[in-house]
Design an enzyme around this catalytic site. Structure first.
Site, PDB file in Angstrom:
ATOM      1  N   ASP A 472     -22.768 -58.982 -15.337  1.00 61.22           N
ATOM      2  CA  ASP A 472     -23.803 -59.972 -15.638  1.00 61.22           C
ATOM      3  C   ASP A 472     -24.722 -59.485 -16.760  1.00 61.22           C
ATOM      4  OD1 ASP A 472     -25.280 -62.293 -15.311  1.00 61.22           O
ATOM      5  OD2 ASP A 472     -25.457 -62.077 -13.148  1.00 61.22           O
ATOM      6  N   ASP A 542     -24.700 -71.234 -14.108  1.00 59.70           N
ATOM      7  CA  ASP A 542     -25.384 -71.080 -12.817  1.00 59.70           C
ATOM      8  C   ASP A 542     -25.564 -72.433 -12.145  1.00 59.70           C
ATOM      9  OD1 ASP A 542     -25.592 -68.379 -12.721  1.00 59.70           O
ATOM     10  OD2 ASP A 542     -27.708 -68.259 -13.260  1.00 59.70           O
TER      11      ASP A 542
HETATM   12  C1  GLA Z   1     -27.211 -64.479 -12.524  1.00 54.33           C
HETATM   13  C2  GLA Z   1     -25.813 -64.976 -12.248  1.00 54.33           C
HETATM   14  C3  GLA Z   1     -25.685 -65.401 -10.815  1.00 54.33           C
HETATM   15  C4  GLA Z   1     -26.011 -64.232  -9.921  1.00 54.33           C
HETATM   16  C5  GLA Z   1     -27.401 -63.701 -10.246  1.00 54.33           C
HETATM   17  C6  GLA Z   1     -27.674 -62.408  -9.502  1.00 54.33           C
HETATM   18  O1  GLA Z   1     -28.120 -65.515 -12.476  1.00 54.33           O
HETATM   19  O2  GLA Z   1     -25.459 -65.991 -13.119  1.00 54.33           O
HETATM   20  O3  GLA Z   1     -24.382 -65.871 -10.551  1.00 54.33           O
HETATM   21  O4  GLA Z   1     -25.043 -63.226 -10.097  1.00 54.33           O
HETATM   22  O5  GLA Z   1     -27.549 -63.439 -11.636  1.00 54.33           O
HETATM   23  O6  GLA Z   1     -28.889 -61.865  -9.786  1.00 54.33           O
END
Ligand code: GLA
Length: 726
Positions: A472, A542
């Site tokens: 990420d 997301d």
């Molecule tokens: C980001 C990702 C999510 C999740 C969060 C965790 O927003 O896109 O899918 O992994 O971080 O903190």
């Protein structure tokens, strides 16, 4: 041969399967662009200068050539081309930023030139190299045209060699420049913001300059590097179009400029604002790779070229025979995870027929929320009393594979890492640091940071059976300066940051060869070819609301294949217990590698059984979704619905989806025409039992929109019998 260098005529012809590209070294000196279009036998293309008053020319050649009005292969600042230029170099000894590169030689060779430290496409057929010299700076420019015959892609990049005694600076770096003549064009770009990535934006181009750029240190949610220039009347199936992309994940610039004669100059590169590079005597610099493709058959063909390019030349080899259907913990628990919860989660995944459990954020250091612990890559003792290895073995003993979330590039100020190394973050001397999601960006241009990350991940995952990393990256870069770099190289920070990221990616892949990587940046904030070189798939957004996802998936399909687009059925607002919504979420998700992201530990048997059936159904289409040829039929931005199909190369199998992105009070009737259906055979829809001829499918089947929306319909056509004649 695909590359012909016609020395006597000073012309060079490049050919891919369906396209042809012609240039001329006018007067043996100026690289003039003559043609990029469909493959033709006619090679009689000649330069015809469209001279205009106020455009400068060389006394020697008269008005037959002006750098300002000629379509050019590449352009340099200050020598008489008043359009935006591809390369600008500052000569620190003379204070001049004007260059005039003169053609010296053309060569060709099999394969390609490797680009050290950067991702690049593999499996190239052949490369053309053009060499130019600038007499004053004594620098040498090598332009490369690398052909990917099978998918009609030509890539462009350059090497600049400082052969002089003095330092020079690259102040603008565009890897690709293409002058498209005599056309009224539209620009199609993929923009928007976090949570609404890659929304389609089509606009007419008029005289002037248009920039699509990211200054965020990542390719961004806001403006994807992929874009299309199409005839104003081009549709999915008709008209000429050109597609462009960049094999890079940091700040970038796409510049599109229409000049006084209507020539469209399209450029892709690192740009001028976020890039500046010092090239000392005897040093050389190679730009990242940019790609272009052409279609005479509409925008759909551009997408199919891009899909096949990404699948065949960019993506890493699959680690598993089939992509695992994952169950991810984020939307189910956020940070509220522990050993027992995760083991129960894994058991429920097995009950539903899923292949892998992914433990998302919250498993390491003091990371119980997003305020602390990022950077401290030590499994939490509080959560895993017997250590990570024993925990992962427990999860795997339930019968699933195991994936884990990481965010290597970031640090919370409240972390042991930051307390020990406050100088390891991007920041500018004397300036206040800005937070985003309570975090700072590590200085990936500093080799010590990369060494720290390698050592911590090595130790953390030593002996642990990891099948999957979700990498990420949850903020963009303010004050993008590396404290590690000396003053004269400070402006290389963003670029050198990316070199560090790519180095760490390569290390991770080598150190854990049995693990696949899913890339993520707050969803699809780095949905680009650089990331795709190392990650098998990317977390699309997301935003898991199926109606919003329809638009995001539609936009993503223009430049990228379905096989990279992670599609999860998720649990926003616990809606999943509603069978209608579970069905709708699943139909929307059948557009890429499938996953689930919801708490199913206590779900009803009926919900679990539904999921089990869904996964069985997905497995039937999986190969077609991952490898099939893709056609868009309806746009959620225009029609209130998205309709598309995947078709097997031999047209014997078709998966058609109709997804409604909004309610339709008028209950419009949509006709979905399957142009790839074979005439004179009968197909059978395996979902409804409907038998229908290929001719009828070509004419189109009709679907009436649903008043309330959240409606999906799917058809899985295969040849009836052995394709019985109609
Ligand atoms: C980001 C990702 C999510 C999740 C969060 C965790 O927003 O896109 O899918 O992994 O971080 O903190």
């Amino acid at each position: 041969m695909s590359i012909k260098i016609l020395t006597e005529e000073n012309k060079i012809i490049l050919k891919t399967k369906n396209t042809m590209y012609v240039m001329e070294m006018l007067h043996g000196r100026f690289p003039v662009h003559l043609y990029y279009g469909k493959n033709t036998k006619n090679t009689d293309f000649n330069f015809d200068n469209n001279y205009r008053s106020f455009s400068p020319y060389y006394e020697e050649y008269g008005k037959s050539f002006s750098p300002d009005t000629a379509p050019l292969e590449f352009s340099f600042f200050g020598y008489g081309d008043f359009r935006s230029s591809a390369l600008k170099i500052f000569n620190s000894s003379s204070g001049s930023d004007i260059t005039d590169f003169i053609f010296r030689k053309a060569k060709k060779f099999r394969g390609r030139k490797e680009i050290s430290g950067l991702p690049y496409a593999e499996g190239a057929s052949e490369t053309l190299e053009l060499i130019f010299d600038d007499a004053v700076t004594k620098s040498e420019l090598h332009l490369y045209y690398t052909l990917f015959n099978d998918c009609d892609v030509i890539s462009r990049y350059f090497t600049l060699k400082n052969k002089g005694k003095n330092d020079i600076r690259i102040e603008k770096c565009m890897s690709l420049s293409l002058d498209i003549q005599n056309k009224e064009c539209d620009l199609i770009s993929f923009q928007s913001k976090y949570f609404y990535e890659r929304h389609v934006c089509r606009e007419p181009l008029y005289q002037g300059n248009r920039r699509i750029t990211s200054r965020r240190g990542s390719s961004s949610h806001h403006a994807n590097p992929f874009f299309v220039i199409a005839d104003r009347k081009a549709t999915e199936e008709k008209g000429e179009a050109y597609g462009f992309n960049f094999v890079y994940s940091g700040s970038y610039l796409n510049e599109i400029e229409v000049d006084q004669n209507g020539t469209v100059r399209a450029m892709v590169g690192l740009g001028d604002e976020c890039f500046n590079y010092l090239l000392c005597a005897d040093e050389e610099f190679t730009s990242p790779e940019a790609i272009m493709t052409y279609s005479a058959k509409g925008i759909g063909e551009i997408s199919r070229n891009m899909h096949s390019f990404v699948r065949s030349h960019i993506l890493p080899a699959d680690v598993f025979a089939k992509r695992p259907v994952v169950l991810n913990s984020w939307e189910a628990f956020h940070f509220d995870i522990d050993e027992e919860t995760m083991v129960n989660f894994a058991k429920s995944a097995v009950e539903c027929g899923m292949d892998m459990v992914v433990m998302d954020d919250g498993w390491f250091g003091s990371r119980r929320n997003d305020k602390a612990g990022l950077g401290d890559w030590t499994p939490s003792h509080e959560l895993f009393k017997n250590g990570l290895r024993a925990f992962v073995d427990r999860v795997r003993s339930t019968g699933v594979k195991f994936g884990i979330w990481i965010e290597p590039e970031m640090v919370n100020p409240d972390s042991d890492l930051y307390r020990a190394h406050p100088d390891w973050v991007l920041c500018a001397d004397g300036r206040e640091k800005l937070l985003s999601r309570n975090q700072l960006v590590l200085d990936m241009a500093n080799p010590e940071v990369i060494e720290y990350l390698k050592a911590s991940f090595d130790k953390c995952f030593e002996g642990v059976n990891i099948d999957y990393f979700k990498w990420d990256m949850n903020r963009n870069m303010s004050h993008p300066e590396s404290p590690y770099l000396p003053a004269e190289r400070k402006r290389e920070s963003s670029y050198r940051y990316m070199l560090g990221v790519y180095e760490f990616f390569r290390w991770l892949r080598e150190r854990f060869p049995n693990a696949m990587i899913e890339n993520c940046s707050g969803g699809g904030g780095r949905y680009d070819l650089g990331m795709m070189k190392y990650s098998t798939q990317i977390w699309t957004s997301d935003n898991t609301n199926p109606q919003d996802r329809i638009k995001i998936q539609y936009g993503s399909s223009f430049g990228y294949p379905a096989s990279v687009m992670s599609c999860h059925v998720a649990n926003r607002n616990s809606e999943i217990s509603d069978p209608k919504l579970l069905e709708f979420g699943f139909r929307v998700a059948l557009n890429g590698p499938l996953g689930y992201e919801l708490n199913i530990i206590n779900a009803d048997a009926s919900v679990k059984n539904t999921m089990k059936d869904q996964i069985k159904e997905y497995r039937k289409y999986e190969d077609l979704i991952m490898n099939g040829e893709f056609y868009r039929l309806k746009s959620p931005f225009e029609d209130g619905c998205y309709a598309y199909y995947f078709v097997k190369k031999d047209n014997s199998e078709i998966l058609l989806s109709y997804l409604q992105s909004e309610s339709d009070k008028k209950e419009r009737v949509h006709r979905l025409k399957i142009s790839r259906a074979i005439r004179g055979v009968i197909y059978r829809d395996n979902l409804s039992g409907l038998e229908i001829s290929g001719n009828e499918l070509r004419k189109g089947i009709t679907i009436k929109a649903d008043k309330d929306g959240k409606y999906a319909k799917m058809f899985h056509f295969t040849l009836y019998g052995s394709g019985l004649k109609y």
